[in-house]
Write an enzyme that holds these catalytic residues in place. Structure first.
Site, PDB file in Angstrom:
ATOM      1  N   ASN A  14       0.881  -1.176   0.000  1.00 58.08           N
ATOM      2  CA  ASN A  14       0.000   0.000   0.000  1.00 58.08           C
ATOM      3  C   ASN A  14       0.914   1.221   0.000  1.00 58.08           C
ATOM      4  O   ASN A  14       1.483   1.585   1.031  1.00 58.08           O
ATOM      5  CB  ASN A  14      -0.893  -0.037   1.240  1.00 58.08           C
ATOM      6  CG  ASN A  14      -1.855   1.144   1.298  1.00 58.08           C
ATOM      7  OD1 ASN A  14      -1.785   2.055   0.481  1.00 58.08           O
ATOM      8  ND2 ASN A  14      -2.730   1.132   2.287  1.00 58.08           N
ATOM      9  N   ARG A 116      -2.561  -2.159  -3.469  1.00 55.53           N
ATOM     10  CA  ARG A 116      -3.767  -1.362  -3.277  1.00 55.53           C
ATOM     11  C   ARG A 116      -3.717  -0.184  -4.255  1.00 55.53           C
ATOM     12  O   ARG A 116      -2.739   0.568  -4.276  1.00 55.53           O
ATOM     13  CB  ARG A 116      -3.822  -0.830  -1.862  1.00 55.53           C
ATOM     14  CG  ARG A 116      -5.020   0.075  -1.663  1.00 55.53           C
ATOM     15  CD  ARG A 116      -4.989   0.751  -0.326  1.00 55.53           C
ATOM     16  NE  ARG A 116      -6.198   1.539  -0.160  1.00 55.53           N
ATOM     17  CZ  ARG A 116      -6.242   2.680   0.512  1.00 55.53           C
ATOM     18  NH1 ARG A 116      -5.163   3.172   1.068  1.00 55.53           N
ATOM     19  NH2 ARG A 116      -7.366   3.329   0.615  1.00 55.53           N
ATOM     20  N   HIS A 205     -12.902   2.681  -0.014  1.00 54.55           N
ATOM     21  CA  HIS A 205     -12.875   1.653   1.045  1.00 54.55           C
ATOM     22  C   HIS A 205     -13.512   0.349   0.560  1.00 54.55           C
ATOM     23  O   HIS A 205     -14.030  -0.444   1.360  1.00 54.55           O
ATOM     24  CB  HIS A 205     -13.672   2.092   2.301  1.00 54.55           C
ATOM     25  CG  HIS A 205     -13.080   3.217   3.084  1.00 54.55           C
ATOM     26  ND1 HIS A 205     -13.863   4.163   3.719  1.00 54.55           N
ATOM     27  CD2 HIS A 205     -11.804   3.554   3.355  1.00 54.55           C
ATOM     28  CE1 HIS A 205     -13.093   5.030   4.348  1.00 54.55           C
ATOM     29  NE2 HIS A 205     -11.829   4.687   4.137  1.00 54.55           N
ATOM     30  N   ARG A 266     -12.348  15.298   7.540  1.00 54.61           N
ATOM     31  CA  ARG A 266     -13.143  15.694   6.365  1.00 54.61           C
ATOM     32  C   ARG A 266     -14.573  16.019   6.769  1.00 54.61           C
ATOM     33  O   ARG A 266     -15.148  15.346   7.630  1.00 54.61           O
ATOM     34  CB  ARG A 266     -13.178  14.579   5.320  1.00 54.61           C
ATOM     35  CG  ARG A 266     -11.830  14.221   4.763  1.00 54.61           C
ATOM     36  CD  ARG A 266     -11.968  13.204   3.618  1.00 54.61           C
ATOM     37  NE  ARG A 266     -10.693  12.582   3.353  1.00 54.61           N
ATOM     38  CZ  ARG A 266     -10.476  11.251   3.372  1.00 54.61           C
ATOM     39  NH1 ARG A 266     -11.472  10.418   3.620  1.00 54.61           N
ATOM     40  NH2 ARG A 266      -9.284  10.780   3.137  1.00 54.61           N
ATOM     41  N   GLU A 409      -8.162  -5.225   5.357  1.00 51.37           N
ATOM     42  CA  GLU A 409      -8.023  -4.886   3.941  1.00 51.37           C
ATOM     43  C   GLU A 409      -6.832  -5.603   3.300  1.00 51.37           C
ATOM     44  O   GLU A 409      -6.883  -5.966   2.133  1.00 51.37           O
ATOM     45  CB  GLU A 409      -7.898  -3.366   3.789  1.00 51.37           C
ATOM     46  CG  GLU A 409      -9.232  -2.685   4.093  1.00 51.37           C
ATOM     47  CD  GLU A 409      -9.125  -1.180   4.281  1.00 51.37           C
ATOM     48  OE1 GLU A 409      -8.735  -0.756   5.381  1.00 51.37           O
ATOM     49  OE2 GLU A 409      -9.418  -0.445   3.340  1.00 51.37           O
TER      50      GLU A 409
END
Ligand code: AMP
Length: 429
Positions: A14, A116, A205, A266, A409
């Site tokens: 990643n 990823r 996601h 955010r 993940e």
């Protein structure tokens, strides 16, 4: 099943702009995830499956204060400081650490590298073996993912240079959401403008939503096609998804990861006119507003903290600002639960996952409070019990199962990678 009888390991990378996270998994350790899967979408059956041989992180790549943290299977973490100039040097440093553990990247046991990739646009609906055309397409998508795709590409190119003979697979954050119907994926914008600039809702996601929705079905003892699940991925970034019979039908993030829930930094949903207002009245530039909405809003903007542990501590001490931030966070979350209940029509389970979802019992309790009329009830004792692994927190009699389902993940990326490489016969290995 695999490339060769011994090639059962997958390295998951990643790659961020100044970081490289990695995990090495053995897909034949114990109950091989994905081995009995009908398609390339991996199962979420057993989140503990897949032997984790090593994991780690290189931070501050390109700075003088770079740091490599490497944890082998025995848990004895090793750290290395000192400058690491670029991703090439970072991956070589990782390879050296793995070699120290007898897990070198030149090993014939390595079946593939799974990367990823944040944005696959509409082009990539599944994990994909990377070749020149795939690289070019990921590059073409940079305008819709200017922060992420360039960093992901750097990681891929570095790994391809190191092991050009090995299958390299891209697993896209957006892929799970490509099953959304047009009614959910399109904004009500002028169609020609939207098409020209590829403005639509992609969602993110996706590996987590895929993994958790399947793991939730497994927890209920059912096949994914037999359950409708609302997945609440509540980490520093946060998103909700509505999953009908194993396929995503709506998700809260959109063109970018800014839309939807209140997140650590955010804003999530906002009247778009707020932006014109800030430009005209606040005389802010597009970049300043981008920074404001992505980095200085959400929980941190509301109360100065983005860590839910700290916010809860302040709430418990009677801090009004933290209380308001928490309430705004919960209000938005509840609205999405209601919206996705209506989208799905029938909900079998609601699954909480990621840092906040897995750990913050007060968030879970508040998000579903007063929803008994919808069949959504949480048992306070089960909710507050400290436990690991997927578990139900609703009473057995509840119409809707409420669950805590740890996401993984990296395992999902490894599983999808391994399933694909096994299927294609790994002609490159
Ligand atoms: P993630 O992005 O999934 O790694 O989640 C990170 C976030 O999880 C942190 O910013 C915290 O807000 C939250 N978190 C982690 N541990 C806990 C905990 N024990 N209680 C509440 N929130 C937590």
């Amino acid at each position: 099943m695999t490339a060769t009888s011994t090639a059962t390991r997958v390295l998951v990378l990643n790659s961020g702009s100044s970081s490289l996270k990695y995990q090495l998994l053995d897909m034949c350790d114990g109950d091989t995830p994905g081995s009995d899967l009908p398609d390339s979408h991996a199962p979420g059956g057993d989140p503990q499956a897949g032997g984790r041989l090593a994991q780690g992180l290189v931070e501050r790549i390109g700075e003088r204060t770079s740091r490599l943290q490497h944890t082998p299977a025995d848990g004895a973490t090793r750290e290395r400081g000192g400058p690491i100039a670029d991703h090439d040097a970072a991956l070589k440093a990782v390879a050296a650490e793995l070699a120290r553990d007898g897990l070198g990247l030149d090993s014939p046991e390595l079946a593939a590298i799974g990367h990823r990739v944040v944005h696959g646009g509409r082009s990539f609906t599944e994990p994909t073996v990377i070749d020149g055309a795939v690289l070019a397409e990921i590059e073409r998508l940079i305008p819709v993912a200017p922060l992420h795709n360039p960093a992901n590409l750097t990681g891929i190119r570095t790994a391809m240079a190191l092991r050009p003979d090995l299958p390299q697979v891209a697993v896209f954050d957006t892929a799970f959401h490509t099953t959304m119907p047009e009614s959910a994926a399109r904004y009500a914008l002028d169609a020609e403008t939207a098409d020209r600039y590829r403005v639509r809702r992609y969602g993110f996601h996706g590996t987590s939503h895929a993994f958790v929705s399947r793991a939730t079905a497994a927890l209920l003892g059912k096949a994914p096609r037999d359950v409708n699940v609302i997945v609440l991925h509540l980490g520093n970034g946060a998103s909700a998804s509505a999953v009908r019979a194993g396929r995503c039908v709506d998700t809260s993030m959109g063109l970018t990861p800014l839309e939807g829930l209140v997140m650590g930094t955010r804003s999530g949903d906002l009247d778009p006119a707020v932006i014109f207002h800030l430009m005209r009245v606040g005389e802010m530039s597009a970049d300043e507003i981008d920074n404001l909405l992505n980095k200085r809003s959400g929980l941190i903007g509301l109360c100065g903290d983005n860590d839910m542990r700290e916010i809860r501590r302040r709430v418990d001490e009677g801090d009004e600002q933290a209380r308001l931030a928490f309430d705004i966070y919960i209000h938005r979350l509840k609205k999405y639960i209601g919206a996705y209940y209506a989208v799905l029509g029938r909900v079998d389970a609601i699954a909480f996952t990621a840092g906040v979802g897995e750990n913050a019992a007060p968030v879970r309790a508040a998000a579903v409070a007063d929803l008994g009329e919808l069949g959504i009830v949480v048992d306070a004792g089960l909710n507050e019990a400290r436990a690991r692994g997927p578990r139900l927190i609703s009473p057995p009699s509840a119409r809707v199962a409420v669950a805590v389902v740890p996401t993984d993940e990296e395992l999902e990326i490894a599983t999808q990678t391994y399933a694909l490489v096994g299927k294609s016969g790994s002609e490159k290995n």
